[in-house]
Design a protein around this motif. Sequence first.
Motif, PDB file in Angstrom:
ATOM      1  N   ARG A  74       0.790  -1.374  -0.008  1.00  0.00           N
ATOM      2  CA  ARG A  74      -0.132  -0.026  -0.032  1.00  0.00           C
ATOM      3  C   ARG A  74       0.933   1.272   0.052  1.00  0.00           C
ATOM      4  O   ARG A  74       0.454   2.245  -0.686  1.00  0.00           O
ATOM      5  CB  ARG A  74      -0.649   0.033   1.251  1.00  0.00           C
ATOM      6  N   GLU A  77       1.849   1.548  -3.402  1.00  0.00           N
ATOM      7  CA  GLU A  77       0.936   1.906  -4.273  1.00  0.00           C
ATOM      8  C   GLU A  77       0.762   3.834  -4.241  1.00  0.00           C
ATOM      9  O   GLU A  77       0.527   4.213  -4.966  1.00  0.00           O
ATOM     10  CB  GLU A  77      -0.497   1.275  -4.101  1.00  0.00           C
ATOM     11  N   SER A 179      -0.299  -1.145 -11.407  1.00  0.00           N
ATOM     12  CA  SER A 179      -1.106  -2.323 -11.734  1.00  0.00           C
ATOM     13  C   SER A 179      -0.841  -3.855 -11.040  1.00  0.00           C
ATOM     14  O   SER A 179      -1.424  -4.322 -10.156  1.00  0.00           O
ATOM     15  CB  SER A 179      -1.244  -2.581 -13.319  1.00  0.00           C
ATOM     16  N   ARG A 182      -1.290  -3.310  -7.426  1.00  0.00           N
ATOM     17  CA  ARG A 182      -2.521  -3.089  -6.650  1.00  0.00           C
ATOM     18  C   ARG A 182      -3.302  -4.806  -6.889  1.00  0.00           C
ATOM     19  O   ARG A 182      -4.122  -5.131  -6.026  1.00  0.00           O
ATOM     20  CB  ARG A 182      -3.398  -2.433  -7.856  1.00  0.00           C
TER      21      ARG A 182
END
Length: 639
Positions: A74, A77, A179, A182
């Motif tokens: 996270r 990200e 991508s 995630r």
Amino acid sequence: MRIVIELKRGAEHQIVLNQLFKHTPMQESFSMIFLAVHNGQPKVLPLDHAIRAFIDHRIEVVRRRTAFLLGKARDREHLLLGYQIALDHLDNVIKIIRQSSSRADARENLFSYFSSKRINLRGTELAGVTLDPTKYNVDMTFSQTGTLILSYRQVDAILELQLYRLTQLSIDELLKELSEVRNTIAELESILASEKKLRRVIVKELEEVRDRYGDERRTQIVDETSEIQLEDLIADEQVAVTISNTGYLKRTPISTYRQQRRGGTGRLGMKTREEDFVAQLIVESTHAFLLCFTNTGRVYWLKVYEIPDISAAGKGKAMASLIALQPGEKVVTILGIRDLNEEGKYILFGTRNGTVKKTPLPDFSNVMARGIIAINIDKEDELIACRVTGGSDVVFLATHDGMALRFSEFYDKDSEKSGGLRPMGRNAAGNKGITLRKGDYVIGLAVTPSSEQRATRRDELAIETNLVKELTAIRASIDSASDALQKAREAAGGTEDDKVKAAKKARDNAYARRDDLDEKLGLSPCLMLSVTENGFGKRTNVEEYRLTNRGGSGVINMKATAKTGKVSSVQLVNDASELMAISQFGKIIRIDTSSIRAAGRSTQGVKLLNLESDDKVAAAVVIPPEEAKTEPETGTLLQ
């Protein structure tokens, strides 16, 4: 180096090897316990608990690791999302950075710009941008502001972004990495949300360890090893155990005694002293047990293979050197048992004071070298004999004063009025078997087949010999004669007139015809041999002793007079039995029991042994026959 150890003849090589393993470095062993710190405490865990603790530990480890990786993903990200937003507004980002006076100024300007605020760039105002969360696939459900803005961490990352990352190739790599991150986040979240999926991760990782390091095991996991017992090295074969009158035992392989034709001279089975003789022969497996019951009511166990293997002419070993008898104990009965856990078998006990008890055979399966209590006996009482029964046999008790009682041991636990003998535990004292007169005591115990058992065997033999019709006719004549005798007695009103005598004679003749048929069938009669102190003896068919209830006074077995003396021994015999009697002065006689006249109950018998006036019979036992009668033409002689 090669070492050769030569063993003497007859030595068990495996036992020698075990001793070498135990006392030399040929084999090393060590103790191991599964000691682990579980839940903060040291514990010794069984295997299943250890496996369960390991699985719980792996679940916790994988869960924490997944949560850690999820946090890292996270964070990544978050930075990649900042890169993506900056690239979408690259021109304004470059403009803001170029027109800012310092890094700190550029940091604040970028933060304000992406927070939808207007900024002043050296006198020129630039309107802030409002970011669309759906465009960047950002969930704003838990956002406090409800709008998408860049954080200072993202702004710092943008300021540190190198110029070569602005190429199209680098931009594609950043978007691809976003991508992938995630997707990783979605996978990690699904693992934390599902216990089943988390366990699959553990299984997969263990399989990977197995595939990577699963070479052939160099050690073997086996059950706890122990030294090979002597029983495992003894061949399971039939042997003859001979027991002398004075308590010497020995075993000899059956193969030692060659087969002979009937009438052979035989061979010596045991060498004894002049005043001793072979009192008992037990043919059993080397793995069978010998249950040795003493006069105090205790039982000791011996394995047959523990008895010395001595040549046929050897003397044997004393009983006292094989079992640890307590002071004042003497063995009164030895029983050979192969399976101590056999159901439906019982040990029957008889004491001097007339107490009887039967205990299930499995109660004696807990073998102890020091012996255990088999029957609880009073101090003034003692055990005289034990027998193995099948639960439905007939028990015969004989007393010193010449009385006898015969009763069925069968016990029906579902019947309130059931007689017989109820099975009891080892520590029980038993029930009254016979009511004794003052000064009288029990001298003998025997077990005979019941009338039903003999009738069944008679039917089987009649079918084998095609004598069913003759047997049926004899049974009809016995029933008719018995009914006629009953009617004659009722008509006589209790007196014995001529009609009663004639009916009684007719019934006796019918029984005599059945006895003749039994001889044709090969069914040996059950005869009770009674021997008195003064050397008299007689044989009586057990069926002449009426079947009564346990606890009665019994009937006359033998008339004990000053001439005959009182009864000293009773033995169950057949036409092939032999009797050995020894007097207190050491006089011994060996008699073929078939030569002793069969007589009724209330008789004195015949002279068996001439004794001096102050001499008496000390013991009388039925000894093993010189020929085994198991085959019609050949037999094995054991003397």
